[in-house]
Design a protein around this motif. Sequence first.
Motif, PDB file in Angstrom:
ATOM      1  N   CYS A  46       2.675   8.185   6.424  1.00 54.13           N
ATOM      2  CA  CYS A  46       1.813   7.024   6.216  1.00 54.13           C
ATOM      3  C   CYS A  46       0.374   7.484   5.983  1.00 54.13           C
ATOM      4  O   CYS A  46      -0.117   8.400   6.650  1.00 54.13           O
ATOM      5  N   THR A  63       9.948  -3.278   0.170  1.00 60.25           N
ATOM      6  CA  THR A  63       8.782  -3.030   1.003  1.00 60.25           C
ATOM      7  C   THR A  63       9.193  -2.273   2.255  1.00 60.25           C
ATOM      8  O   THR A  63      10.021  -2.737   3.030  1.00 60.25           O
ATOM      9  N   TRP A  71       1.717  -0.542   8.423  1.00 55.37           N
ATOM     10  CA  TRP A  71       1.304  -0.490   7.018  1.00 55.37           C
ATOM     11  C   TRP A  71       2.530  -0.648   6.142  1.00 55.37           C
ATOM     12  O   TRP A  71       3.601  -0.112   6.456  1.00 55.37           O
ATOM     13  N   TYR A  73       4.399  -0.481   2.226  1.00 54.92           N
ATOM     14  CA  TYR A  73       4.358   0.178   0.922  1.00 54.92           C
ATOM     15  C   TYR A  73       5.506  -0.311   0.056  1.00 54.92           C
ATOM     16  O   TYR A  73       6.622  -0.498   0.533  1.00 54.92           O
ATOM     17  N   GLY A  78       4.770   3.057  -4.684  1.00 55.23           N
ATOM     18  CA  GLY A  78       4.051   3.775  -3.642  1.00 55.23           C
ATOM     19  C   GLY A  78       2.830   3.023  -3.140  1.00 55.23           C
ATOM     20  O   GLY A  78       2.192   3.425  -2.179  1.00 55.23           O
ATOM     21  N   LYS A  79       2.482   1.900  -3.786  1.00 49.98           N
ATOM     22  CA  LYS A  79       1.253   1.179  -3.452  1.00 49.98           C
ATOM     23  C   LYS A  79       1.335   0.529  -2.075  1.00 49.98           C
ATOM     24  O   LYS A  79       2.353  -0.036  -1.689  1.00 49.98           O
ATOM     25  N   HIS A  80       0.210   0.619  -1.379  1.00 45.39           N
ATOM     26  CA  HIS A  80       0.048  -0.048  -0.096  1.00 45.39           C
ATOM     27  C   HIS A  80      -0.118  -1.539  -0.372  1.00 45.39           C
ATOM     28  O   HIS A  80      -0.958  -1.917  -1.199  1.00 45.39           O
ATOM     29  N   ASN A  81       0.664  -2.359   0.277  1.00 50.26           N
ATOM     30  CA  ASN A  81       0.555  -3.808   0.076  1.00 50.26           C
ATOM     31  C   ASN A  81      -0.777  -4.288   0.637  1.00 50.26           C
ATOM     32  O   ASN A  81      -1.070  -4.104   1.807  1.00 50.26           O
ATOM     33  N   ALA A  87      -2.149   4.465  -2.433  1.00 47.33           N
ATOM     34  CA  ALA A  87      -0.728   4.593  -2.757  1.00 47.33           C
ATOM     35  C   ALA A  87      -0.189   5.945  -2.307  1.00 47.33           C
ATOM     36  O   ALA A  87      -0.899   6.952  -2.340  1.00 47.33           O
ATOM     37  N   LEU A  88       1.062   5.935  -1.895  1.00 44.09           N
ATOM     38  CA  LEU A  88       1.774   7.174  -1.609  1.00 44.09           C
ATOM     39  C   LEU A  88       2.095   7.866  -2.922  1.00 44.09           C
ATOM     40  O   LEU A  88       2.339   7.191  -3.936  1.00 44.09           O
TER      41      LEU A  88
END
Length: 104
Positions: A46, A63, A71, A73, A78-81, A87-88
């Motif tokens: 994370c 998700t 957190w 994703y 990979g984007k963080h919501n 983003a990962l």
Amino acid sequence: MPEKSWFFAMKENELNEGKIGFARVKGTPVILVKKDDTIYSLYGKCLHMGCRLSKGNFIDDYTLKCGCHGWEYDIRSGKHNGDDNTALEIYENKIEDGKILVLL
């Protein structure tokens, strides 16, 4: 910049639909997720506090929620919501002879 190469992550039959697999590939933590017969490979920690995402859970189809601090994703991007700028890293993968290989 070093050239990318394919590395073994895990056997295909070890990754079940809707489950999160974890592999350390060339020292990099990687999670692998099989959803609707597609395998997604992402950075396995994370971005908030470095918790291992393989301990997370799904709150809807795509998700992944970190088990430490919540957190979320999208495994496809990979984007963080809630923050499109976070983003990962996503890794390309392929299957050869029943083995999942990841491009690093």
